[in-house]
Design an enzyme around this catalytic site. Structure first.
Site, PDB file in Angstrom:
ATOM      1  N   HIS A  28       0.812  -1.219   0.000  1.00 52.60           N
ATOM      2  CA  HIS A  28       0.000   0.000   0.000  1.00 52.60           C
ATOM      3  C   HIS A  28       0.848   1.274   0.000  1.00 52.60           C
ATOM      4  O   HIS A  28       0.350   2.351   0.302  1.00 52.60           O
ATOM      5  CB  HIS A  28      -0.949  -0.003   1.197  1.00 52.60           C
ATOM      6  CG  HIS A  28      -2.037  -1.021   1.066  1.00 52.60           C
ATOM      7  ND1 HIS A  28      -2.802  -1.461   2.135  1.00 52.60           N
ATOM      8  CD2 HIS A  28      -2.504  -1.702  -0.011  1.00 52.60           C
ATOM      9  CE1 HIS A  28      -3.665  -2.360   1.720  1.00 52.60           C
ATOM     10  NE2 HIS A  28      -3.506  -2.530   0.426  1.00 52.60           N
ATOM     11  N   THR A  69      -4.330  -7.956  10.957  1.00 49.87           N
ATOM     12  CA  THR A  69      -5.118  -7.514   9.805  1.00 49.87           C
ATOM     13  C   THR A  69      -6.607  -7.610  10.114  1.00 49.87           C
ATOM     14  O   THR A  69      -7.045  -8.463  10.885  1.00 49.87           O
ATOM     15  CB  THR A  69      -4.804  -8.353   8.559  1.00 49.87           C
ATOM     16  OG1 THR A  69      -5.221  -9.699   8.780  1.00 49.87           O
ATOM     17  CG2 THR A  69      -3.314  -8.320   8.252  1.00 49.87           C
TER      18      THR A  69
END
Length: 235
Positions: free
Chosen positions: A113, A181
């Site tokens: 990301h 996550t």
């Protein structure tokens, strides 16, 4: 089986950096509960209100520069070194845009990301290290154009980086481990299903079960600074 794994794929998310003081995104008190991501983390938002977007990321950049790696980051650095000594390999893929894995000593990290401490020029596409505030008046060090720099991060509606390398590394691994996550952000959340289809054993390490916890073969729950070092010691 995890004790015999030599090629381990680790995916880390915001939960691994939470104890370093960096905000998560999708928790009850996460960043997207307090800010509208459509106004701060899309190409359209940047085109419409670049000063507001820069202000948001400048605040996050300042917080990152004050933060320090925690025991979870340090344990993963030890795991990388330990596997290398035994002829193994750790593929560390992070959804995080911070540099705490690097500062803890990990040597090979794939940032799917992007990276907060870098800026990308929308004109010439050059990526530069950028640790200061970023503003619309700044010029690109490469092409000298003004107002073309943006945070080198993946926004909503954009494709994550390094997907081909990530998929290849996953299929070449013996063990897939997701740490900290939410299990709600794709394509990262789909990696566990890819591992399952390939017959790769999977493990979740999290503060609490993720949105796709049912897809993992095993799980360890607790603060990352405790759960990750305990798992690394077992490996």
């Amino acid at each position: 089986m995890s004790n015999r794994a030599k090629r381990i794929f680790v995916l880390t998310g915001a939960g691994v950096s939470a104890e370093s003081g960096l905000g998560t995104f999708r928790d009850r008190d996460g960043l997207w509960a307090r800010y509208d991501p459509m106004k701060l983390a899309t190409p359209a938002a940047f085109a419409r209100t670049p000063r507001e977007v820069h202000a948001f990321y400048n605040a996050r950049r300042a917080a990152l520069l004050r933060a320090e790696p925690n025991a979870a980051h340090q344990a993963l650095a030890r795991l990388e070194a330990g596997l290398a000594d035994r002829g193994g390999e750790l593929f560390l893929c992070t959804q995080n845009i911070d540099d705490l894995h690097e500062r803890a000593g990990s040597r090979q990290i794939v940032h799917m990301h992007g990276e907060l401490l870098k800026a990308r020029c929308t004109a010439c596409k050059t990526v530069n290290v950028w640790r200061d505030d970023l503003n619309v008046t700044d010029s690109c060090p490469a092409c000298q154009r003004t107002g073309t720099l943006r945070p080198h991060v993946v926004w909503f509606g954009e494709t994550p980086f390094h997907l081909k390398a990530i998929n290849a590394a996953l299929l070449g691994s013996d063990l897939f481990v997701a740490i900290g996550t939410s299990g709600a952000v794709y394509p990262a959340a789909g990696l566990v299903e890819d591992a399952n289809r390939a017959g790769i054993r999977t493990c979740e390490i999290n503060l609490e079960p993720s949105a796709n916890a049912h897809s993992f073969d095993e799980a360890r729950y607790g603060p990352a600074s405790e759960a990750v070092p305990n798992w690394v010691a077992a490996v």
